[in-house]
Design a protein around this motif. Structure first.
Motif, PDB file in Angstrom:
ATOM      1  N   PRO A 127       1.478  -9.054   4.566  1.00  0.00           N
ATOM      2  CA  PRO A 127       2.396  -9.931   5.296  1.00  0.00           C
ATOM      3  C   PRO A 127       3.872  -9.684   4.968  1.00  0.00           C
ATOM      4  CG  PRO A 127       1.516 -11.100   3.411  1.00  0.00           C
ATOM      5  CD  PRO A 127       0.860  -9.733   3.406  1.00  0.00           C
ATOM      6  N   THR A 128       4.143  -8.843   3.993  1.00  0.00           N
ATOM      7  CA  THR A 128       5.517  -8.643   3.532  1.00  0.00           C
ATOM      8  C   THR A 128       6.312  -7.800   4.523  1.00  0.00           C
ATOM      9  OG1 THR A 128       4.633  -8.628   1.286  1.00  0.00           O
ATOM     10  CG2 THR A 128       6.921  -7.935   1.563  1.00  0.00           C
ATOM     11  N   PRO A 129       7.535  -8.189   4.838  1.00  0.00           N
ATOM     12  CA  PRO A 129       8.354  -7.392   5.760  1.00  0.00           C
ATOM     13  C   PRO A 129       8.574  -5.966   5.247  1.00  0.00           C
ATOM     14  CG  PRO A 129       9.328  -9.557   5.411  1.00  0.00           C
ATOM     15  CD  PRO A 129       8.226  -9.423   4.407  1.00  0.00           C
ATOM     16  N   TRP A 130       8.660  -5.028   6.169  1.00  0.00           N
ATOM     17  CA  TRP A 130       8.956  -3.628   5.836  1.00  0.00           C
ATOM     18  C   TRP A 130      10.335  -3.561   5.198  1.00  0.00           C
ATOM     19  CZ3 TRP A 130       4.981  -0.446   6.314  1.00  0.00           C
ATOM     20  CH2 TRP A 130       5.161   0.946   6.326  1.00  0.00           C
ATOM     21  N   PRO A 131      10.520  -2.826   4.114  1.00  0.00           N
ATOM     22  CA  PRO A 131      11.826  -2.775   3.447  1.00  0.00           C
ATOM     23  C   PRO A 131      12.921  -2.202   4.343  1.00  0.00           C
ATOM     24  CG  PRO A 131      10.088  -1.824   2.079  1.00  0.00           C
ATOM     25  CD  PRO A 131       9.505  -2.009   3.438  1.00  0.00           C
ATOM     26  N   GLU A 132      14.105  -2.726   4.223  1.00  0.00           N
ATOM     27  CA  GLU A 132      15.247  -2.200   4.973  1.00  0.00           C
ATOM     28  C   GLU A 132      15.532  -0.771   4.523  1.00  0.00           C
ATOM     29  OE1 GLU A 132      18.712  -4.603   4.902  1.00  0.00           O
ATOM     30  OE2 GLU A 132      17.678  -6.445   5.488  1.00  0.00           O
ATOM     31  N   GLY A 133      15.909   0.058   5.462  1.00  0.00           N
ATOM     32  CA  GLY A 133      16.245   1.441   5.143  1.00  0.00           C
ATOM     33  C   GLY A 133      15.078   2.391   5.220  1.00  0.00           C
ATOM     34  N   VAL A 134      13.862   1.864   5.366  1.00  0.00           N
ATOM     35  CA  VAL A 134      12.673   2.708   5.510  1.00  0.00           C
ATOM     36  C   VAL A 134      12.244   2.661   6.968  1.00  0.00           C
ATOM     37  CG1 VAL A 134      10.312   3.152   4.773  1.00  0.00           C
ATOM     38  CG2 VAL A 134      11.960   2.214   3.143  1.00  0.00           C
ATOM     39  N   ASP A 135      12.240   3.815   7.621  1.00  0.00           N
ATOM     40  CA  ASP A 135      11.902   3.865   9.044  1.00  0.00           C
ATOM     41  C   ASP A 135      10.462   3.432   9.274  1.00  0.00           C
ATOM     42  OD1 ASP A 135      11.521   4.869  11.829  1.00  0.00           O
ATOM     43  OD2 ASP A 135      13.474   5.783  11.460  1.00  0.00           O
ATOM     44  N   MET A 145       5.115   5.156   3.585  1.00  0.00           N
ATOM     45  CA  MET A 145       4.170   4.038   3.578  1.00  0.00           C
ATOM     46  C   MET A 145       4.689   2.961   2.627  1.00  0.00           C
ATOM     47  SD  MET A 145       1.371   2.617   4.590  1.00  0.00           S
ATOM     48  CE  MET A 145       0.333   1.254   4.044  1.00  0.00           C
ATOM     49  N   CYS A 146       4.635   1.723   3.073  1.00  0.00           N
ATOM     50  CA  CYS A 146       5.094   0.615   2.240  1.00  0.00           C
ATOM     51  C   CYS A 146       3.982  -0.421   2.121  1.00  0.00           C
ATOM     52  CB  CYS A 146       6.330  -0.042   2.844  1.00  0.00           C
ATOM     53  SG  CYS A 146       7.749   1.066   3.029  1.00  0.00           S
ATOM     54  N   PHE A 147       3.957  -1.100   0.986  1.00  0.00           N
ATOM     55  CA  PHE A 147       3.019  -2.200   0.786  1.00  0.00           C
ATOM     56  C   PHE A 147       3.656  -3.204  -0.149  1.00  0.00           C
ATOM     57  CE2 PHE A 147      -0.592  -4.492  -1.016  1.00  0.00           C
ATOM     58  CZ  PHE A 147      -1.339  -4.768   0.128  1.00  0.00           C
ATOM     59  N   LEU A 152       6.024   3.770  -0.985  1.00  0.00           N
ATOM     60  CA  LEU A 152       5.090   4.474  -1.854  1.00  0.00           C
ATOM     61  C   LEU A 152       4.942   5.925  -1.417  1.00  0.00           C
ATOM     62  CD1 LEU A 152       2.287   1.746  -1.797  1.00  0.00           C
ATOM     63  CD2 LEU A 152       3.957   2.095  -3.633  1.00  0.00           C
ATOM     64  N   PHE A 153       4.597   6.792  -2.367  1.00  0.00           N
ATOM     65  CA  PHE A 153       4.149   8.141  -2.020  1.00  0.00           C
ATOM     66  C   PHE A 153       2.662   8.207  -2.331  1.00  0.00           C
ATOM     67  CE2 PHE A 153       3.047  12.545  -2.551  1.00  0.00           C
ATOM     68  CZ  PHE A 153       3.672  13.133  -1.456  1.00  0.00           C
ATOM     69  N   ILE A 154       1.889   8.729  -1.376  1.00  0.00           N
ATOM     70  CA  ILE A 154       0.433   8.717  -1.502  1.00  0.00           C
ATOM     71  C   ILE A 154      -0.113  10.122  -1.325  1.00  0.00           C
ATOM     72  CG2 ILE A 154      -1.705   7.775  -0.552  1.00  0.00           C
ATOM     73  CD1 ILE A 154      -0.029   5.315   0.306  1.00  0.00           C
ATOM     74  N   ASN A 155      -0.954  10.515  -2.243  1.00  0.00           N
ATOM     75  CA  ASN A 155      -1.584  11.834  -2.249  1.00  0.00           C
ATOM     76  C   ASN A 155      -3.067  11.638  -1.977  1.00  0.00           C
ATOM     77  OD1 ASN A 155      -3.352  13.759  -3.574  1.00  0.00           O
ATOM     78  ND2 ASN A 155      -1.637  14.559  -4.733  1.00  0.00           N
ATOM     79  N   MET A 156      -3.567  12.231  -0.887  1.00  0.00           N
ATOM     80  CA  MET A 156      -4.992  12.131  -0.558  1.00  0.00           C
ATOM     81  C   MET A 156      -5.732  13.315  -1.177  1.00  0.00           C
ATOM     82  SD  MET A 156      -4.959  10.952   3.447  1.00  0.00           S
ATOM     83  CE  MET A 156      -3.928   9.596   4.012  1.00  0.00           C
ATOM     84  N   SER A 157      -6.687  13.008  -2.053  1.00  0.00           N
ATOM     85  CA  SER A 157      -7.463  14.047  -2.731  1.00  0.00           C
ATOM     86  C   SER A 157      -8.935  13.894  -2.356  1.00  0.00           C
ATOM     87  CB  SER A 157      -7.298  13.932  -4.248  1.00  0.00           C
ATOM     88  OG  SER A 157      -5.961  14.210  -4.621  1.00  0.00           O
TER      89      SER A 157
END
Length: 249
Positions: A127-135, A145-147, A152-157
């Motif tokens: 429910p948290t608003p997307w941070p300002e400055g992040v498209d 990706m934001c949460f 965040l930076f996410i690495n899929m392994s």
């Protein structure tokens, strides 16, 4: 909950004891074998594991209960990361591991599709608003990706990676998550950051036995973040579109 914290959402590496069992034990031992290998490319992950700084979330299933479990643990991780003091020894990475029962995949592409589905589900319950400055558009170089209000930076392994071995942490699909800002501090677009990235990418080429992916880059300098989350096996240009959609878009 037992002493290992097996049934908790967010588990510290130092909490993991001999009583961690079943697929969780198998997954942890697979990850340990990678992160104690001197040749593993990510020196930051190796340092964190050696110092028992890694946080874990084990996800049993991909239904609503599993996503809620992951979301609760990820929220705790973000809260833990908010007051970071800038030191390497307090830069806790997070590894989210999924049981084999939660994902049915037989290729890198199918595992990536599952990973993006998970990120979309997390976005849906956040429910948290997307941070300002992040498209909000992943086709922008300013997207991440934001949460819970944190980029965040996410690495899929995944187990399907045979060429890019550095993106294979064993028999289970995993998301390796770090706050975006830590990459900017340690490996950003600065002379020291470029040196760190060059060293790691050289290590990737040696470990994988192939040049690093063309899509690897630095945030905000033309490279797309989402393509770096899930790397394809081949060294080639990509024209695919990110499956993530901002809610309501």
């Amino acid at each position: 909950m037992n002493e290992s914290g097996e049934n908790a959402e967010l588990i510290s590496q130092e909490q993991i004891g001999d009583d961690l069992n079943g697929w969780r034990r198998d997954a942890f031992e697979d990850i340990a074998s990678r992160l104690t290998d001197p040749g593993f490319p990510c020196v930051f992950s190796r340092n964190a594991f050696r110092k028992k700084l890694v946080k874990f979330i084990f996800v049993e299933g991909s239904g609503r209960k599993g996503i809620r479990h992951l979301g609760a643990g990820l929220k705790d991780y973000v809260e833990l990361s908010r007051d970071w003091d800038g030191a390497l020894d307090t830069a806790y990475p997070l590894v989210v591991v999924f049981s084999a029962d939660s994902v049915t995949a037989d290729s890198v592409e199918r595992y990536h599709a599952f990973g993006w589905w998970v990120l979309q589900e997390l976005h849906a319950i956040d429910p948290t608003p997307w941070p300002e400055g992040v498209d909000k558009d992943p086709q922008s170089e300013a997207w991440s990706m934001c949460f819970h209000g944190m980029p965040l930076f996410i690495n899929m392994s995944s187990p399907a990676h045979q060429v890019r071995r550095s993106r294979n942490l064993g028999r289970h699909f995993a998301l390796v998550i770090n706050p975006r800002e830590r990459f900017d501090v340690f490996a950003g677009d600065t002379p020291s950051g470029r040196k760190v990235r060059s060293n790691i990418r050289g290590r990737i080429a040696r470990y994988d036995g192939t040049p690093h992916a063309q899509q690897l880059g630095s945030y905000g300098t033309g490279a797309l973040e989402w393509m770096q989350y899930g790397l394809v096996e081949e060294n080639r240009e990509r024209a695919d579109v990110c499956p993530f959609a901002f809610r309501g878009a």
